[in-house]
Design a protein around this motif. Structure first.
Motif, short mmCIF file in Angstrom:
data_model
loop_
_atom_site.label_atom_id
_atom_site.label_comp_id
_atom_site.label_asym_id
_atom_site.label_seq_id
_atom_site.Cartn_x
_atom_site.Cartn_y
_atom_site.Cartn_z
N SER A 148 13.97 -6.74 32.51
CA SER A 148 15.19 -5.94 32.62
C SER A 148 15.79 -5.96 34.01
CB SER A 148 14.90 -4.48 32.22
OG SER A 148 13.89 -3.94 33.06
N ASN A 185 16.43 -11.59 28.30
CA ASN A 185 16.73 -10.16 28.49
C ASN A 185 15.71 -9.28 27.79
OD1 ASN A 185 19.03 -10.82 29.97
ND2 ASN A 185 20.36 -10.74 28.17
N GLY A 186 15.03 -9.82 26.77
CA GLY A 186 14.04 -9.04 26.04
C GLY A 186 12.72 -8.93 26.77
N THR A 203 25.25 -22.15 22.31
CA THR A 203 24.28 -21.68 21.32
C THR A 203 22.89 -21.58 21.93
OG1 THR A 203 25.56 -22.73 19.55
CG2 THR A 203 23.28 -22.14 19.06
N GLY A 237 22.81 -18.64 24.35
CA GLY A 237 22.74 -17.35 23.67
C GLY A 237 21.32 -17.01 23.25
N ASP A 238 20.61 -17.99 22.66
CA ASP A 238 19.22 -17.75 22.26
C ASP A 238 18.32 -17.50 23.48
OD1 ASP A 238 20.05 -18.17 19.67
OD2 ASP A 238 19.48 -20.29 19.67
N SER A 297 19.23 -16.38 26.50
CA SER A 297 19.54 -15.11 27.18
C SER A 297 18.99 -13.92 26.40
CB SER A 297 21.05 -14.98 27.39
OG SER A 297 21.72 -15.01 26.14
N VAL A 298 19.02 -13.99 25.05
CA VAL A 298 18.44 -12.90 24.26
C VAL A 298 16.95 -12.79 24.52
CG1 VAL A 298 17.92 -12.16 21.90
CG2 VAL A 298 20.21 -12.97 22.47
N TRP A 299 16.27 -13.94 24.55
CA TRP A 299 14.82 -13.92 24.84
C TRP A 299 14.56 -13.45 26.27
CZ3 TRP A 299 12.41 -16.84 28.63
CH2 TRP A 299 11.00 -16.75 28.66
N GLU A 318 25.01 -12.81 27.12
CA GLU A 318 24.52 -13.43 25.89
C GLU A 318 25.58 -14.27 25.18
OE1 GLU A 318 22.87 -10.41 23.43
OE2 GLU A 318 21.36 -9.79 24.92
N ARG A 319 26.80 -14.20 25.64
CA ARG A 319 27.87 -14.95 24.96
C ARG A 319 28.75 -15.64 26.00
NH1 ARG A 319 30.74 -15.18 20.21
NH2 ARG A 319 33.00 -15.45 20.39
#
Length: 233
Positions: A143, A139-140, A129, A132-133, A135-137, A149-150
């Motif tokens: 690049s 990758n945002g 968990t 995932g949070d 990796s989202v941040w 993300e999972r």
């Protein structure tokens, strides 16, 4: 007096033989009846290799055997190396600090498998968990490197779990051999020009080799035997 002593020795040998018979007779019967032509474990119908032929043609079972052996071998190698150096680290500490760490090291061996399995499962889920949070941040904001993300439970988590509960057994096997070793041998080797790694390979390793072998065998046995922790991880 001699007759009583001889009678006690005979009884002791007879009792030991009965214990071994009780332990190994069922295994021996399973081996014998695995060559039985029929499907009964009581009635012998004739010699046959049909059951082994069916076993080796079952892809699911053979894949499970391959995964079991691969995980056990990798976990044994990693746990043996990590546990050996951890035991050396424990040995170099003061007695009080070493006692605290040995107590912590004994906890995984005293815990029930179900407790360890559930705890590691919860740890992996919580880490996934967080990952995932993160990796989202991550990758945002850039690049260049894209992180997955999972993450899911699989071979990696299974291997980590096996290494984790194998290491304490290696430490427990190597530790006594280190305490039996003469402390002055390492100092003498370094005084004669050896680096620490040379002293390790030429002095420490030969002294603790039986403990390492015992720890590796124990780790492999525990890894092959484990099911509950593997199921949860």
């Amino acid at each position: 007096m001699m007759k009583r002593h001889a009678g006690g020795r005979t009884f002791s040998r007879l009792f030991t033989g009965l214990v071994f018979l009780f332990l190994y007779a069922p295994i021996f019967l399973l081996i014998v009846f695995s060559f039985n032509k029929g499907n009964s474990n009581i009635v012998w119908s004739g010699f046959s290799l049909d059951w082994y032929r069916s076993l080796f043609h079952d892809r699911l079972i053979m894949r499970s055997v391959y995964t079991t052996l691969l995980v056990s071998l990798l976990a044994t190698v990693i746990a043996t190396a990590a546990g050996t150096f951890a035991a050396i680290g424990f040995y170099s500490l003061r007695r009080r600090q070493r006692a605290v760490l040995n107590t912590v090291n004994n906890i995984p061996m005293m815990n029930a498998d179900i407790v360890t399995g559930v705890a590691m499962c919860l740890f992996f889920v919580a880490f996934f968990t967080f990952w995932g949070d993160f990796s989202v941040w991550f990758n945002g904001v850039q690049s260049l490197v894209v992180l997955p993300e999972r993450l899911t439970l699989g071979f990696g988590t299974l291997l980590i779990a096996h290494v984790t509960f194998d290491i304490p057994y290696v430490i427990l096997s190597v530790g006594p051999k280190l305490r039996q070793m003469d402390k002055d041998l390492v100092d003498a080797a370094q005084d004669l020009g050896c680096t620490w790694m040379q002293a390790f390979w030429k002095v420490i390793l030969p002294e603790i080799k039986p403990g390492i072998a015992s720890g590796a065998l124990t780790a492999f046995t525990m890894s092959v035997d484990d099911f509950i922790i593997s199921y949860f991880t």
